[in-house]
Scaffold this motif. Structure first.
Motif, PDB file in Angstrom:
ATOM      1  N   TYR A 196       0.848  -1.187   0.000  1.00 24.42           N
ATOM      2  CA  TYR A 196       0.000   0.000   0.000  1.00 24.42           C
ATOM      3  C   TYR A 196       0.886   1.241   0.000  1.00 24.42           C
ATOM      4  O   TYR A 196       2.020   1.211   0.492  1.00 24.42           O
ATOM      5  CB  TYR A 196      -0.881   0.042   1.258  1.00 24.42           C
ATOM      6  CG  TYR A 196      -1.794  -1.147   1.414  1.00 24.42           C
ATOM      7  CD1 TYR A 196      -3.121  -1.089   1.006  1.00 24.42           C
ATOM      8  CD2 TYR A 196      -1.327  -2.331   1.974  1.00 24.42           C
ATOM      9  CE1 TYR A 196      -3.965  -2.187   1.149  1.00 24.42           C
ATOM     10  CE2 TYR A 196      -2.151  -3.435   2.121  1.00 24.42           C
ATOM     11  CZ  TYR A 196      -3.470  -3.355   1.706  1.00 24.42           C
ATOM     12  OH  TYR A 196      -4.300  -4.446   1.853  1.00 24.42           O
ATOM     13  N   VAL A 197       0.347   2.334  -0.526  1.00 23.51           N
ATOM     14  CA  VAL A 197       0.937   3.645  -0.323  1.00 23.51           C
ATOM     15  C   VAL A 197      -0.089   4.480   0.432  1.00 23.51           C
ATOM     16  O   VAL A 197      -1.252   4.592   0.005  1.00 23.51           O
ATOM     17  CB  VAL A 197       1.331   4.322  -1.641  1.00 23.51           C
ATOM     18  CG1 VAL A 197       1.792   5.764  -1.385  1.00 23.51           C
ATOM     19  CG2 VAL A 197       2.441   3.532  -2.334  1.00 23.51           C
ATOM     20  N   VAL A 198       0.342   5.041   1.548  1.00 25.25           N
ATOM     21  CA  VAL A 198      -0.540   5.779   2.444  1.00 25.25           C
ATOM     22  C   VAL A 198       0.048   7.156   2.706  1.00 25.25           C
ATOM     23  O   VAL A 198       1.242   7.272   3.030  1.00 25.25           O
ATOM     24  CB  VAL A 198      -0.718   5.022   3.781  1.00 25.25           C
ATOM     25  CG1 VAL A 198      -1.580   5.834   4.756  1.00 25.25           C
ATOM     26  CG2 VAL A 198      -1.322   3.643   3.550  1.00 25.25           C
ATOM     27  N   ASP A 199      -0.764   8.186   2.555  1.00 23.80           N
ATOM     28  CA  ASP A 199      -0.354   9.538   2.939  1.00 23.80           C
ATOM     29  C   ASP A 199      -0.660   9.731   4.421  1.00 23.80           C
ATOM     30  O   ASP A 199      -1.823   9.632   4.843  1.00 23.80           O
ATOM     31  CB  ASP A 199      -1.091  10.581   2.096  1.00 23.80           C
ATOM     32  CG  ASP A 199      -0.628  10.573   0.651  1.00 23.80           C
ATOM     33  OD1 ASP A 199       0.454  10.036   0.380  1.00 23.80           O
ATOM     34  OD2 ASP A 199      -1.361  11.112  -0.207  1.00 23.80           O
ATOM     35  N   GLY A 230       0.643  15.531   3.248  1.00 30.35           N
ATOM     36  CA  GLY A 230       1.306  14.768   4.289  1.00 30.35           C
ATOM     37  C   GLY A 230       2.521  14.037   3.749  1.00 30.35           C
ATOM     38  O   GLY A 230       3.153  14.455   2.783  1.00 30.35           O
ATOM     39  N   ASN A 231       2.841  12.904   4.379  1.00 32.38           N
ATOM     40  CA  ASN A 231       4.054  12.157   4.029  1.00 32.38           C
ATOM     41  C   ASN A 231       3.675  10.775   3.530  1.00 32.38           C
ATOM     42  O   ASN A 231       3.123   9.961   4.271  1.00 32.38           O
ATOM     43  CB  ASN A 231       4.962  12.033   5.255  1.00 32.38           C
ATOM     44  CG  ASN A 231       6.398  11.692   4.876  1.00 32.38           C
ATOM     45  OD1 ASN A 231       6.701  11.442   3.721  1.00 32.38           O
ATOM     46  ND2 ASN A 231       7.283  11.701   5.864  1.00 32.38           N
ATOM     47  N   PRO A 232       3.966  10.452   2.264  1.00 36.93           N
ATOM     48  CA  PRO A 232       3.632   9.118   1.762  1.00 36.93           C
ATOM     49  C   PRO A 232       4.600   8.060   2.270  1.00 36.93           C
ATOM     50  O   PRO A 232       5.813   8.263   2.301  1.00 36.93           O
ATOM     51  CB  PRO A 232       3.741   9.279   0.243  1.00 36.93           C
ATOM     52  CG  PRO A 232       4.719  10.397   0.047  1.00 36.93           C
ATOM     53  CD  PRO A 232       4.561  11.311   1.227  1.00 36.93           C
ATOM     54  N   ALA A 233       4.047   6.930   2.667  1.00 36.15           N
ATOM     55  CA  ALA A 233       4.843   5.770   3.074  1.00 36.15           C
ATOM     56  C   ALA A 233       4.297   4.544   2.369  1.00 36.15           C
ATOM     57  O   ALA A 233       3.091   4.421   2.154  1.00 36.15           O
ATOM     58  CB  ALA A 233       4.786   5.563   4.584  1.00 36.15           C
ATOM     59  N   ALA A 234       5.184   3.644   2.007  1.00 37.71           N
ATOM     60  CA  ALA A 234       4.754   2.340   1.514  1.00 37.71           C
ATOM     61  C   ALA A 234       4.657   1.384   2.698  1.00 37.71           C
ATOM     62  O   ALA A 234       5.432   1.470   3.656  1.00 37.71           O
ATOM     63  CB  ALA A 234       5.728   1.808   0.473  1.00 37.71           C
ATOM     64  N   VAL A 235       3.687   0.483   2.635  1.00 34.69           N
ATOM     65  CA  VAL A 235       3.484  -0.526   3.675  1.00 34.69           C
ATOM     66  C   VAL A 235       3.400  -1.886   3.001  1.00 34.69           C
ATOM     67  O   VAL A 235       2.537  -2.108   2.139  1.00 34.69           O
ATOM     68  CB  VAL A 235       2.188  -0.265   4.480  1.00 34.69           C
ATOM     69  CG1 VAL A 235       1.989  -1.359   5.531  1.00 34.69           C
ATOM     70  CG2 VAL A 235       2.229   1.111   5.135  1.00 34.69           C
ATOM     71  N   VAL A 236       4.308  -2.784   3.362  1.00 27.35           N
ATOM     72  CA  VAL A 236       4.325  -4.141   2.834  1.00 27.35           C
ATOM     73  C   VAL A 236       3.919  -5.089   3.955  1.00 27.35           C
ATOM     74  O   VAL A 236       4.500  -5.046   5.046  1.00 27.35           O
ATOM     75  CB  VAL A 236       5.722  -4.521   2.287  1.00 27.35           C
ATOM     76  CG1 VAL A 236       5.729  -5.970   1.802  1.00 27.35           C
ATOM     77  CG2 VAL A 236       6.136  -3.572   1.173  1.00 27.35           C
ATOM     78  N   LEU A 237       2.928  -5.947   3.683  1.00 26.48           N
ATOM     79  CA  LEU A 237       2.472  -6.936   4.662  1.00 26.48           C
ATOM     80  C   LEU A 237       3.152  -8.260   4.352  1.00 26.48           C
ATOM     81  O   LEU A 237       2.802  -8.944   3.392  1.00 26.48           O
ATOM     82  CB  LEU A 237       0.950  -7.070   4.607  1.00 26.48           C
ATOM     83  CG  LEU A 237       0.167  -5.769   4.812  1.00 26.48           C
ATOM     84  CD1 LEU A 237      -1.330  -6.037   4.790  1.00 26.48           C
ATOM     85  CD2 LEU A 237       0.577  -5.069   6.109  1.00 26.48           C
ATOM     86  N   LEU A 238       4.154  -8.600   5.152  1.00 28.16           N
ATOM     87  CA  LEU A 238       4.960  -9.799   4.903  1.00 28.16           C
ATOM     88  C   LEU A 238       4.180 -11.053   5.274  1.00 28.16           C
ATOM     89  O   LEU A 238       3.672 -11.176   6.396  1.00 28.16           O
ATOM     90  CB  LEU A 238       6.248  -9.748   5.713  1.00 28.16           C
ATOM     91  CG  LEU A 238       7.260  -8.648   5.356  1.00 28.16           C
ATOM     92  CD1 LEU A 238       8.383  -8.628   6.375  1.00 28.16           C
ATOM     93  CD2 LEU A 238       7.807  -8.860   3.956  1.00 28.16           C
TER      94      LEU A 238
END
Length: 267
Positions: free
Chosen positions: A4-7, A16-24
């Motif tokens: 996911y990419v989340v602001d 805001g600040n975008p972060a990537a989130v990887v669900l391992l």
């Protein structure tokens, strides 16, 4: 695996600040995580290891909110010890109250009426003489004081307008011994304080909104303003708002988040 990419620290997409989130969901090396973070090319990519939430169910549904989820953060160049906005983004993706096991201890994320509240370690500061090279790298500002936290310099300048107009010499920052530089001033337009944050040493010229920096800012401005509950605004081009509350050796950071992309990693 889902990505996911989340602001983070905003209620509007593309702010805001975008972060990537990887669900391992399977074992992957640190080298692989670093490659994914470089591919995403955001200030941080978070990796939440869902395999460890319940030894009898690789991906429990719903996730057990009492069991800490292992969480790691990578910039495009390096793994980091603490990241606020990517933790907020991860909590937003997973929904509900969460506990995370990290390099900085167990961190909690709790939904509230005003966003997601993160419980993070405070960053104690020591006053220092501002290095001459660092002052020279901040043209057009009036440096009033300098402090050093665990990893960053905090430089207080005269006004919010100076923070907005600042065009630092990033090459000088990259040669510094700290992770980065936080430039801050008293707030305006409804904020108690403002800031901008620069981390070229770890591949981030300017971070849009920095949760870990607000663990440092909370103690500094809490002492300066003699209040524990404060609103900070980060004056990057994207901008963002972080509510901070100092509580002994902990800081509670509150912000909102918006998902802008969801997909699958295929490698």
């Amino acid at each position: 695996m889902d990505v996911y990419v989340v602001d983070a620290f905003t209620d509007q997409a593309f702010r805001g600040n975008p972060a990537a989130v990887v669900l391992l969901t399977e074992d992957r090396s640190a080298e692989w995580m670093q490659s994914v973070a470089a591919e995403m090319n955001l200030s941080e990519t978070a990796f939440a290891d869902l395999r460890c939430t319940d030894p009898t169910h690789p991906i429990p549904a719903p996730l057990d909110p009492t069991h800490p989820i292992p969480l790691r953060w990578f910039t495009p160049k390096a793994e980091v010890d603490l990241c606020g906005h990517a933790t907020l983004a991860t909590a937003h993706v997973l929904e509900g109250a969460r506990r995370f096991s990290t390099r900085s201890g167990v961190l909690t994320a709790t939904p509230t009426d005003t966003g997601i509240e993160l419980d993070f370690p405070a960053d104690p500061l020591q006053p220092v003489e501002p290095p001459a090279a660092l002052v020279a790298a901040l043209p057009g500002v009036t440096v009033l004081s300098a402090h050093r936290g665990r990893e960053d310099f905090l430089i207080r300048v005269a006004s919010a307008d100076e923070v907005r107009a600042l065009r630092p010499d990033l090459s000088a920052f990259a040669q510094d011994s700290s992770r980065g530089v936080i430039v801050t001033a008293p707030g305006d337009q409804g904020a108690d304080f403002v800031s901008r944050c620069f981390y070229p040493a770890v591949g981030i010229d300017e971070d849009p909104v920095t949760g870990s920096a607000h663990c440092t800012l909370a103690g500094f401005w809490g002492h300066e303003l003699d209040r524990s509950l404060l609103v900070g605004k980060q004056l990057s081009a994207r901008g963002g708002t972080v509510t901070v509350q100092l509580d002994g050796d902990r800081v509670r950071l509150t912000g909102r988040a918006v998902t802008v992309l969801s997909g699958r990693l295929t490698c």
